[in-house]
Scaffold this active site. Structure first.
Site, PDB file in Angstrom:
ATOM      1  N   HIS A  48       0.838  -1.181   0.000  1.00 29.37           N
ATOM      2  CA  HIS A  48       0.000   0.000   0.000  1.00 29.37           C
ATOM      3  C   HIS A  48       0.882   1.244   0.000  1.00 29.37           C
ATOM      4  O   HIS A  48       1.886   1.326   0.704  1.00 29.37           O
ATOM      5  CB  HIS A  48      -0.979   0.009   1.171  1.00 29.37           C
TER       6      HIS A  48
ATOM      7  N   MET B 255     -10.411   0.972  -2.103  1.00 28.79           N
ATOM      8  CA  MET B 255     -11.382   0.172  -1.358  1.00 28.79           C
ATOM      9  C   MET B 255     -12.174   1.079  -0.417  1.00 28.79           C
ATOM     10  O   MET B 255     -13.268   1.515  -0.739  1.00 28.79           O
ATOM     11  CB  MET B 255     -10.678  -0.943  -0.581  1.00 28.79           C
ATOM     12  N   SER B 256     -11.578   1.399   0.748  1.00 27.40           N
ATOM     13  CA  SER B 256     -12.347   2.136   1.758  1.00 27.40           C
ATOM     14  C   SER B 256     -12.732   3.533   1.275  1.00 27.40           C
ATOM     15  O   SER B 256     -13.767   4.059   1.675  1.00 27.40           O
ATOM     16  CB  SER B 256     -11.564   2.202   3.071  1.00 27.40           C
TER      17      SER B 256
ATOM     18  N   GLY C  73      -4.895   3.475   0.726  1.00 21.84           N
ATOM     19  CA  GLY C  73      -5.060   4.771   1.369  1.00 21.84           C
ATOM     20  C   GLY C  73      -5.177   5.938   0.414  1.00 21.84           C
ATOM     21  O   GLY C  73      -4.979   7.099   0.809  1.00 21.84           O
TER      22      GLY C  73
END
Lengths: 197, 197
Positions: free
Chosen positions: A116, A170-171, A150
């Protein structure tokens, strides 16, 4: 989409579909039949199969003729997978270092997903790898590198300038108050950056 | 073989191979690459691929051209799986009721694995389904029914008389002091019964 209720996932995937290249169908803790059902549900709601990337399960990708299969750490070897897949199903590999990225490229990966890059709640306590390492990988690989981890819309300019061919979120989308508004914002920023590159 | 160290599994599988029709390669909690590595390791030690049944992962069965794929509860639909498999790879389905068994047969399963018949440590607190239910399924199905769950060698006569075409054993072999001696004992009893049927 792991923590999101399944009934909701297909609906959101359909809504954000116009703003993304791939919806990554990833249910690590679930059975193969649940993953298949989710993909069928997305297809029924109008998400084109060629815009779905199936996580890990090459068999599910073959059955659905999805657009891509995304091999995670611990997934099947990419060379073996390529021997099973028809030309039109792309094969991406999740990598976390230059060595893994090169190895995936040499084995025939169509692209790599690298991360990430930034701090993310998905990887608590794990130091992000940063933009310099991303740039190094992008410059040394001949296949597309998709950045992950992130990523917020304001990161997109530096990611593309570092050589990323795309981003994965994703988030930033699934945990947003409005996933659709979030997807549009990522798309808008990516289009803006790409047109100025 | 879930709790058995992997290095040991291939060695034991090789040794018991002469006494069984299939070694069921089943690592539910592990990655696909670990499962593939286990099968390659068994193959390298002399276990013929046609005697290996791969749990759940149709992609791994396709890659290795193993003898069978065993679909668990939550596995991919058998009709879909059959459409992916070449003729020589058999497709078994794990079932727990007559309804599931019939459904598997109608969808094209080559055999079903039915259980659990007797009490077993693998299913603590779950009432075994018993021999009468097994017999009912065996009489009503046209495909082979393989019995599973808590089977000891002395159970084999009643299982075959109930119509079972075979038996599957986990802890009876893998938790035995000598897995090879245990496999030989199961084989001896099965041969004895089959020759007298």
């Amino acid at each position: 989409m792991e923590g999101v209720p399944h009934a909701h996932v297909a609906q959101v995937a359909t809504a954000i579909c116009p703003y993304v290249h791939y919806v990554h169908a990833r249910l690590k803790q679930q059975t193969a039949s649940t993953l298949l059902a989710l993909i069928r549900s997305m297809e029924a709601r109008g998400v084109p199969l060629q815009h779905i990337a199936v996580n890990d399960r090459v068999d599910v990708a073959l059955l659905t003729q999805a657009g891509a299969v995304q091999l995670p750490a611990g997934g099947l070897p990419v060379r073996d997978v390529k021997s099973l897949l028809p030309e039109k199903i792309r094969c991406g590999v999740s990598v976390h270092s230059l060595e893994e990225a090169r190895s995936a490229e040499q084995a025939g990966a169509d692209y790599v997903l690298y991360g990430h890059v930034y701090e993310t709640d998905c990887k608590p306590g794990v130091t992000p790898r940063g933009i310099a390492q991303l740039e190094c990988i992008c410059r040394l690989l001949n296949i597309p590198v998709v950045a992950l981890g992130g990523i917020q819309p304001h990161h997109i300019p530096e990611l593309y300038h570092a050589g990323a061919s795309g981003i994965a979120v994703m988030s930033g989308i699934w945990k947003a108050e409005s996933p659709i508004a979030a997807a549009m914002e990522y798309r808008r920023m990516a289009d803006y950056v790409v047109h100025r590159l």
